[in-house]
Scaffold this active site. Structure first.
Site, PDB file in Angstrom:
ATOM      1  N   GLU A  25      75.108  94.692  55.497  1.00 42.86           N
ATOM      2  CA  GLU A  25      76.571  94.751  55.341  1.00 42.86           C
ATOM      3  C   GLU A  25      77.293  94.280  56.607  1.00 42.86           C
ATOM      4  O   GLU A  25      76.675  94.087  57.654  1.00 42.86           O
ATOM      5  CB  GLU A  25      77.002  96.182  55.011  1.00 42.86           C
ATOM      6  CG  GLU A  25      76.638  97.170  56.101  1.00 42.86           C
ATOM      7  CD  GLU A  25      77.612  98.337  56.184  1.00 42.86           C
ATOM      8  OE1 GLU A  25      78.825  98.087  56.278  1.00 42.86           O
ATOM      9  OE2 GLU A  25      77.131  99.488  56.187  1.00 42.86           O
ATOM     10  N   LYS A 159      76.928 109.269  56.112  1.00 43.90           N
ATOM     11  CA  LYS A 159      77.545 109.500  57.410  1.00 43.90           C
ATOM     12  C   LYS A 159      77.787 110.991  57.617  1.00 43.90           C
ATOM     13  O   LYS A 159      78.308 111.664  56.745  1.00 43.90           O
ATOM     14  CB  LYS A 159      78.893 108.774  57.485  1.00 43.90           C
ATOM     15  CG  LYS A 159      78.744 107.283  57.728  1.00 43.90           C
ATOM     16  CD  LYS A 159      80.082 106.604  57.735  1.00 43.90           C
ATOM     17  CE  LYS A 159      80.686 106.591  56.344  1.00 43.90           C
ATOM     18  NZ  LYS A 159      81.952 105.846  56.287  1.00 43.90           N
TER      19      LYS A 159
HETATM   20  N1  PSU Z   1      78.389 104.189  58.189  1.00 40.30           N
HETATM   21  C1  PSU Z   1      78.524 103.924  59.498  1.00 40.30           C
HETATM   22  N2  PSU Z   1      79.412 102.993  59.884  1.00 40.30           N
HETATM   23  C2  PSU Z   1      80.165 102.325  58.992  1.00 40.30           C
HETATM   24  C3  PSU Z   1      80.025 102.592  57.601  1.00 40.30           C
HETATM   25  C4  PSU Z   1      79.118 103.531  57.253  1.00 40.30           C
HETATM   26  O1  PSU Z   1      77.862 104.521  60.327  1.00 40.30           O
HETATM   27  O2  PSU Z   1      80.953 101.481  59.404  1.00 40.30           O
HETATM   28  C5  PSU Z   1      80.845 101.833  56.601  1.00 40.30           C
HETATM   29  C6  PSU Z   1      79.984 101.329  55.449  1.00 40.30           C
HETATM   30  O3  PSU Z   1      80.286  99.972  55.234  1.00 40.30           O
HETATM   31  C7  PSU Z   1      80.441 102.162  54.276  1.00 40.30           C
HETATM   32  C8  PSU Z   1      81.885 102.367  54.616  1.00 40.30           C
HETATM   33  O4  PSU Z   1      80.265 101.524  53.047  1.00 40.30           O
HETATM   34  O5  PSU Z   1      81.853 102.643  56.011  1.00 40.30           O
HETATM   35  C9  PSU Z   1      82.513 103.484  53.829  1.00 40.30           C
HETATM   36  O6  PSU Z   1      83.885 103.468  54.030  1.00 40.30           O
HETATM   37  P1  PSU Z   1      84.835 104.413  53.149  1.00 40.30           P
HETATM   38  O7  PSU Z   1      84.538 105.812  53.616  1.00 40.30           O
HETATM   39  O8  PSU Z   1      86.227 103.950  53.466  1.00 40.30           O
HETATM   40  O9  PSU Z   1      84.458 104.190  51.720  1.00 40.30           O
END
Ligand code: PSU
Ligand code: MN
Length: 302
Positions: A25, A159
């Site tokens: 990603e 996360k």
């Molecule tokens: N985990 C990390 N760093 C990130 C992400 C996840 O340690 O930058 C990113 C991934 O791309 C994940 C996104 O899909 O954050 C999720 O964002 P949101 O909570 O806005 O859906």
């Protein structure tokens, strides 16, 4: 044929030959990690895949074209330019029709991987149910994506900034198998063990590939989440992490951050409070996930 889809020749060649390919990603590059570690890490992830005998396809949108496989200059662009859109499933039609640059989240990357015919994807941690979601309704689109897109995602759990018990409950409801890799506990990103039990566990990449194949035979649309704990030597103890996370969540509520800015804000705060250790951990777990994803891709390409 999708007009906006740009599969790198290196990637399409490997796919045509049945060689192992993994998707990566780009939100982690544009929004997840600070400069210059972001670009260094993205390039290191591609190099780790190559070393493991696989082709890495980093996904991102450049001027309205959905690239599966980027050039190093394009990775640098996503890591350095301002105003890079953060694209999940919802955002892709917008950035493609507007000719924008965008980084893809787990959701957006899974979607692109499926369009390109890539079965395996390595990330750091997926998004999930946020703390306080009962009032904010903040639940990542990553969960819905895992429920409808048949891609095997290797991550170090979700996360740690999230509400992990609720995230696991949501995945169960959505029919997404969460399989611990050599563990029976859900990993907590920076820490190997969240304290939450997993019902399924695999000891080998072949077992993960076998589960994924069984999903396909059954005609299921769900992806599979392989939960790969951070290597012990890079781990930050859970108790220490928890105090940083609580502080970060308080700062979030104080500053009234909402929407797509929530995850980048929390990750930035954790980095600040842990005096940079969260960054080292983040890089180590990502590379560890790349290696496992390559091994699974090799099993699936056999
Ligand atoms: N985990 C990390 N760093 C990130 C992400 C996840 O340690 O930058 C990113 C991934 O791309 C994940 C996104 O899909 O954050 C999720 O964002 P949101 O909570 O806005 O859906
Ligand atoms: Mn959100």
């Amino acid at each position: 044929m999708i007009a906006e889809l740009e599969i790198h020749p290196r990637v399409s060649r490997a796919l045509a030959r049945g060689e192992p390919v993994i998707a990566l990603e780009s939100t982690i590059i544009a929004h997840g990690l600070p400069r210059p570690t972001n670009v260094e890490t993205a390039l290191a992830a591609e190099a780790a895949a190559k070393e493991a005998g696989a082709v890495a396809a980093t996904v991102g949108v450049i001027a309205g074209r959905l690239h599966v496989g980027l050039e190093p200059e394009q990775i640098e662009h996503l890591g350095a330019a301002s105003g890079i859109w953060k694209a999940s499933r919802r955002d892709l039609p917008w950035v493609l029709t507007r000719g924008l640059d965008a980084a893809t989240t787990v959701s957006g990357t899974m979607l692109a991987a499926r369009l390109a015919g890539i079965a395996v994807f390595a990330t750091g941690g997926i998004g999930g149910v946020h703390r306080g979601a009962s009032t904010t309704f903040d639940v990542s689109a990553d969960l819905q994506e895992l429920a409808r897109t048949p891609v095997l995602v290797v991550s170090a759990g979700a996360k740690a900034i999230l509400d992990l018990p609720k995230t696991l409950e949501a995945l169960e409801t959505l029919g997404v198998p969460v399989v611990g890799y050599r563990t029976s506990r859900f990993p907590a990103f920076y820490s190997a063990d969240s304290g939450l039990s997993l019902a399924m566990r695999a000891e080998t990449p072949g077992e993960l590939a076998g589960m994924f194949r069984a999903q396909r035979r059954l005609g299921l649309e769900q992806g599979l989440l392989a939960a790969n704990p951070i290597p012990r030597e890079a781990e930050i103890p859970r108790a220490e992490m928890e105090s940083h996370l609580t502080r970060a969540q308080e700062a979030l509520e104080r500053e009234g951050i909402e929407g797509q800015g929530v995850s980048p804000f929390l990750l930035g705060k954790v980095l600040e409070y842990s005096a940079g250790r969260s960054l080292e951990a983040n890089v180590a777990l990502l590379l560890n996930n790349v290696r496992l994803a390559c091994a699974v891709a090799a099993e699936l390409s056999d």
